[in-house]
Design a protein around this motif. Structure first.
Motif, PDB file in Angstrom:
ATOM      1  N   LEU A   1      92.958  57.754  20.679  1.00 29.55           N
ATOM      2  CA  LEU A   1      93.113  59.204  20.543  1.00 29.55           C
ATOM      3  C   LEU A   1      94.440  59.587  19.888  1.00 29.55           C
ATOM      4  CD1 LEU A   1      91.674  61.858  21.042  1.00 29.55           C
ATOM      5  CD2 LEU A   1      92.753  61.980  23.292  1.00 29.55           C
ATOM      6  N   ASP A   2      95.498  58.824  20.197  1.00 26.69           N
ATOM      7  CA  ASP A   2      96.790  59.125  19.584  1.00 26.69           C
ATOM      8  C   ASP A   2      96.727  58.985  18.068  1.00 26.69           C
ATOM      9  OD1 ASP A   2      98.078  59.842  21.836  1.00 26.69           O
ATOM     10  OD2 ASP A   2      99.021  57.901  22.217  1.00 26.69           O
ATOM     11  N   GLU A   3      96.066  57.925  17.641  1.00 27.96           N
ATOM     12  CA  GLU A   3      95.918  57.698  16.208  1.00 27.96           C
ATOM     13  C   GLU A   3      95.068  58.805  15.574  1.00 27.96           C
ATOM     14  OE1 GLU A   3      97.438  55.909  14.267  1.00 27.96           O
ATOM     15  OE2 GLU A   3      96.200  55.514  12.487  1.00 27.96           O
ATOM     16  N   ALA A   4      94.026  59.201  16.275  1.00 23.53           N
ATOM     17  CA  ALA A   4      93.170  60.277  15.761  1.00 23.53           C
ATOM     18  C   ALA A   4      93.983  61.558  15.597  1.00 23.53           C
ATOM     19  CB  ALA A   4      91.997  60.505  16.701  1.00 23.53           C
ATOM     20  N   LYS A   5      94.810  61.841  16.591  1.00 25.00           N
ATOM     21  CA  LYS A   5      95.631  63.049  16.524  1.00 25.00           C
ATOM     22  C   LYS A   5      96.657  62.966  15.408  1.00 25.00           C
ATOM     23  CE  LYS A   5      97.248  64.696  20.461  1.00 25.00           C
ATOM     24  NZ  LYS A   5      97.783  64.650  21.838  1.00 25.00           N
ATOM     25  N   ARG A   6      97.211  61.767  15.249  1.00 21.84           N
ATOM     26  CA  ARG A   6      98.210  61.567  14.190  1.00 21.84           C
ATOM     27  C   ARG A   6      97.589  61.834  12.812  1.00 21.84           C
ATOM     28  NH1 ARG A   6     100.183  58.099  10.612  1.00 21.84           N
ATOM     29  NH2 ARG A   6      98.439  56.672  10.819  1.00 21.84           N
ATOM     30  N   LEU A   7      96.400  61.267  12.578  1.00 25.00           N
ATOM     31  CA  LEU A   7      95.729  61.450  11.297  1.00 25.00           C
ATOM     32  C   LEU A   7      95.299  62.909  11.097  1.00 25.00           C
ATOM     33  CD1 LEU A   7      93.513  58.240  11.276  1.00 25.00           C
ATOM     34  CD2 LEU A   7      95.463  58.713   9.790  1.00 25.00           C
ATOM     35  N   TRP A   8      94.816  63.480  12.179  1.00 28.27           N
ATOM     36  CA  TRP A   8      94.374  64.872  12.133  1.00 28.27           C
ATOM     37  C   TRP A   8      95.540  65.762  11.680  1.00 28.27           C
ATOM     38  CZ3 TRP A   8      91.427  67.313  16.923  1.00 28.27           C
ATOM     39  CH2 TRP A   8      90.936  68.576  16.563  1.00 28.27           C
TER      40      TRP A   8
ATOM     41  N   ALA B   1      78.781  69.366   7.267  1.00 35.09           N
ATOM     42  CA  ALA B   1      79.792  70.069   8.065  1.00 35.09           C
ATOM     43  C   ALA B   1      80.959  69.166   8.452  1.00 35.09           C
ATOM     44  CB  ALA B   1      79.150  70.633   9.321  1.00 35.09           C
ATOM     45  N   PHE B   2      80.725  67.871   8.476  1.00 31.74           N
ATOM     46  CA  PHE B   2      81.750  66.959   9.008  1.00 31.74           C
ATOM     47  C   PHE B   2      82.832  66.586   8.009  1.00 31.74           C
ATOM     48  CE2 PHE B   2      78.372  65.333  12.218  1.00 31.74           C
ATOM     49  CZ  PHE B   2      78.466  66.530  12.898  1.00 31.74           C
ATOM     50  N   THR B   3      82.863  67.249   6.868  1.00 28.46           N
ATOM     51  CA  THR B   3      83.982  67.019   5.947  1.00 28.46           C
ATOM     52  C   THR B   3      85.206  67.824   6.376  1.00 28.46           C
ATOM     53  OG1 THR B   3      83.148  68.775   4.529  1.00 28.46           O
ATOM     54  CG2 THR B   3      82.566  66.516   3.930  1.00 28.46           C
ATOM     55  N   GLY B   4      85.020  68.710   7.356  1.00 26.22           N
ATOM     56  CA  GLY B   4      86.161  69.499   7.812  1.00 26.22           C
ATOM     57  C   GLY B   4      87.194  68.633   8.509  1.00 26.22           C
ATOM     58  N   ILE B   5      88.457  68.928   8.271  1.00 23.07           N
ATOM     59  CA  ILE B   5      89.535  68.132   8.848  1.00 23.07           C
ATOM     60  C   ILE B   5      89.436  68.163  10.367  1.00 23.07           C
ATOM     61  CG2 ILE B   5      92.036  67.914   9.090  1.00 23.07           C
ATOM     62  CD1 ILE B   5      92.174  69.227   6.263  1.00 23.07           C
ATOM     63  N   GLY B   6      89.585  66.985  10.964  1.00 22.27           N
ATOM     64  CA  GLY B   6      89.441  66.861  12.413  1.00 22.27           C
ATOM     65  C   GLY B   6      88.148  66.121  12.741  1.00 22.27           C
ATOM     66  N   CYS B   7      87.097  66.389  11.979  1.00 25.44           N
ATOM     67  CA  CYS B   7      85.818  65.731  12.249  1.00 25.44           C
ATOM     68  C   CYS B   7      85.860  64.217  12.004  1.00 25.44           C
ATOM     69  CB  CYS B   7      84.700  66.381  11.455  1.00 25.44           C
ATOM     70  SG  CYS B   7      84.331  68.063  11.987  1.00 25.44           S
ATOM     71  N   PRO B   8      86.253  63.766  10.834  1.00 25.38           N
ATOM     72  CA  PRO B   8      86.279  62.310  10.622  1.00 25.38           C
ATOM     73  C   PRO B   8      87.191  61.616  11.629  1.00 25.38           C
ATOM     74  CG  PRO B   8      86.631  63.471   8.543  1.00 25.38           C
ATOM     75  CD  PRO B   8      86.685  64.501   9.622  1.00 25.38           C
ATOM     76  N   GLU B   9      88.311  62.274  11.945  1.00 26.59           N
ATOM     77  CA  GLU B   9      89.263  61.677  12.874  1.00 26.59           C
ATOM     78  C   GLU B   9      88.642  61.550  14.269  1.00 26.59           C
ATOM     79  OE1 GLU B   9      89.737  64.225  10.909  1.00 26.59           O
ATOM     80  OE2 GLU B   9      91.469  63.878   9.612  1.00 26.59           O
TER      81      GLU B   9
ATOM     82  N   TYR C   1      87.427  58.229  16.570  1.00 25.91           N
ATOM     83  CA  TYR C   1      87.811  58.015  17.967  1.00 25.91           C
ATOM     84  C   TYR C   1      86.565  57.794  18.830  1.00 25.91           C
ATOM     85  CZ  TYR C   1      88.903  59.141  22.781  1.00 25.91           C
ATOM     86  OH  TYR C   1      88.982  59.109  24.143  1.00 25.91           O
ATOM     87  N   LEU C   2      85.560  58.610  18.610  1.00 24.42           N
ATOM     88  CA  LEU C   2      84.355  58.528  19.444  1.00 24.42           C
ATOM     89  C   LEU C   2      83.627  57.195  19.272  1.00 24.42           C
ATOM     90  CD1 LEU C   2      82.933  62.159  19.178  1.00 24.42           C
ATOM     91  CD2 LEU C   2      84.069  61.082  21.131  1.00 24.42           C
ATOM     92  N   ASP C   3      83.691  56.622  18.083  1.00 27.83           N
ATOM     93  CA  ASP C   3      83.006  55.334  17.920  1.00 27.83           C
ATOM     94  C   ASP C   3      83.934  54.154  18.247  1.00 27.83           C
ATOM     95  OD1 ASP C   3      84.554  54.619  15.739  1.00 27.83           O
ATOM     96  OD2 ASP C   3      83.035  55.113  14.259  1.00 27.83           O
ATOM     97  N   GLY C   4      85.134  54.472  18.700  1.00 29.21           N
ATOM     98  CA  GLY C   4      86.014  53.430  19.219  1.00 29.21           C
ATOM     99  C   GLY C   4      86.847  52.705  18.177  1.00 29.21           C
ATOM    100  N   SER C   5      86.813  53.133  16.922  1.00 30.74           N
ATOM    101  CA  SER C   5      87.583  52.393  15.914  1.00 30.74           C
ATOM    102  C   SER C   5      89.072  52.737  15.933  1.00 30.74           C
ATOM    103  CB  SER C   5      86.982  52.601  14.521  1.00 30.74           C
ATOM    104  OG  SER C   5      86.839  53.963  14.234  1.00 30.74           O
ATOM    105  N   ILE C   6      89.440  53.909  16.487  1.00 31.41           N
ATOM    106  CA  ILE C   6      90.859  54.222  16.671  1.00 31.41           C
ATOM    107  C   ILE C   6      91.036  54.882  18.034  1.00 31.41           C
ATOM    108  CG2 ILE C   6      91.374  54.509  14.205  1.00 31.41           C
ATOM    109  CD1 ILE C   6      91.155  57.511  14.548  1.00 31.41           C
TER     110      ILE C   6
END
Length: 327
Positions: free
Chosen positions: A264-271, A245-253, A257-262
């Motif tokens: 929230l702004d970056e996550a939103k940008r990629l999303w 299910a996590f191949t859907g856009i938004g999930c990887p981003e 964020y949740l694991d701290g590698s990026i």
RNA sequence: GCCGAGGUAGCUCAGUCGGUAGAGCAGGGGACUGAAAAUCCCCGUGUCGGCAGUUCAAUUCUGUCCCUCGGCA
């Protein structure tokens, strides 16, 4: 499945398909059937932009949120489910309205898939081994090795794909190992395996430049609606980051964020970037694939009128299912 | 004002021992037969800050001016 008439509503993500579909459903005693490969997942209603409970209360909805995170859906599974569901809706005396953006599923439903059998675990394992061997020979692009081998067993299909296209290379070998027949041979046998559906395909068109701010706003709305909590809970439930299910856009981003590698702004940008690129792919697909009547967004009234005319003439031609509502 | 470092693609920068330039990111276009919200392919002309000088030839060397960023006043 018995023959009958259906309406299909397609278009890029974020163009207002849901709203338009509800209008049609209300007017023509419709029931809405999901035509989207991600909106099937129960635990990701916000991130996959499924119709809300309120929207779903307007008319019957099918194939939304009925699968768990670990379920792999394929075009084949979808076609089977969709056919059954269309039939169910006919039995209910309602008009099936398919709504979504997964072009491949629509084509598979209307024009059929090649009758290729399920791939067994043995064939799959052989392909995995094949990649491992190729990797030893060409660490940088093992696909070159496999692509060369594919030239021997299926030059037609090999000529159509690039050596970096791992997914299609794998598929070609899996099918060959499973059936002993080249994939391109199977493709020649493609045909709808039942009565053909009589479909009106409506498209909501959009300008990508204009779409972008809408998509950005939608991401903000999803976050406000609790997308982060949804992702957290889904991750906990699945217990791993690579659930189907996590191949859907938004999930990887969001996972990054949740694991701290990026942040929230970056996550939103990629999303946003990935969503927009996806919208582009959808438009590219629909432009070529189907006969579609296109409408600018916000022209729901014109869509409604065309649908009405089409239904009336279709009814006169006797293309309705016996139990479909008269217009 | 002085000293230093820079001014090259939308952004961050590389480079040209003098022959008008290329990476990453961003952006754009396309393909698509059972993972499709997936997977993959293609696309880079920009007064190389302005002006002048040397030279067959300057983005490259020299001079000068402008701008930015540090440091000192």
């Amino acid at each position: 499945m018995t023959a009958g008439s259906i309406i299909v509503l397609v278009g890029a993500t974020g163009t207002g398909k849901t709203a338009a579909s509800l209008t049609l459903a209300k007017e023509f005693q419709g029931a809405i059937i999901n035509l989207d490969s991600r909106q099937i997942y129960r635990d990701l209603p916000i991130i996959t932009a499924q119709p809300t409970q309120q929207e779903q209360s307007v008319c019957p909805h099918f194939l939304y949120g009925h699968m768990d995170l670990e379920s792999k859906v394929t075009a084949g599974i979808f076609v089977e489910e969709a056919r059954q569901t269309v039939d169910t809706v006919f039995q209910m005396g309602r008009l099936p309205i398919l709504v979504g953006g997964t072009g491949m599923y629509l084509r598979a439903l209307l024009h059929g898939l090649a009758p290729i059998p399920q791939i067994g675990s043995e064939a799959k394992a052989r392909v995995v081994t094949l990649w491992e061997e190729a990797q030893k020979l060409d660490y940088v692009s093992p696909g070159r090795i496999l692509h060369e081998r594919l030239q021997d067993i299926d030059p037609v299909f090999a000529g159509r794909i690039h050596f970096n296209d791992k997914q299609r290379l794998s598929r070609a070998f899996e099918v060959f190992f499973e059936t002993g027949k080249p994939l391109s041979e199977w493709h020649k046998q493609t045909a709808p395996d039942g009565p053909r559906l009589n479909a009106l395909i409506l498209g909501i068109d959009t300008d990508l430049v204009e779409l972008k701010p809408r998509l950005a706003r939608r991401i903000d709305l999803m976050l406000e609606a609790g997308a982060l909590d949804e992702m957290r809970r889904a991750l906990q439930k699945a217990g791993r980051r690579d659930a189907p299910a996590f191949t859907g856009i938004g999930c990887p981003e969001l996972l990054s964020y949740l694991d701290g590698s990026i942040d929230l702004d970056e996550a939103k940008r990629l999303w946003l970037k990935n969503t927009r690129a996806y919208a582009k792919r959808q438009l590219t697909w629909f432009r070529i694939q189907e006969h579609i009547d296109w409408f600018p967004k916000n022209h729901v009234e014109n869509i409604r009128l065309l649908a009405r005319n089409w239904l009336v003439s279709t009814q006169h031609k006797g293309l309705f299912h016996p139990q479909q509502p008269r217009i």
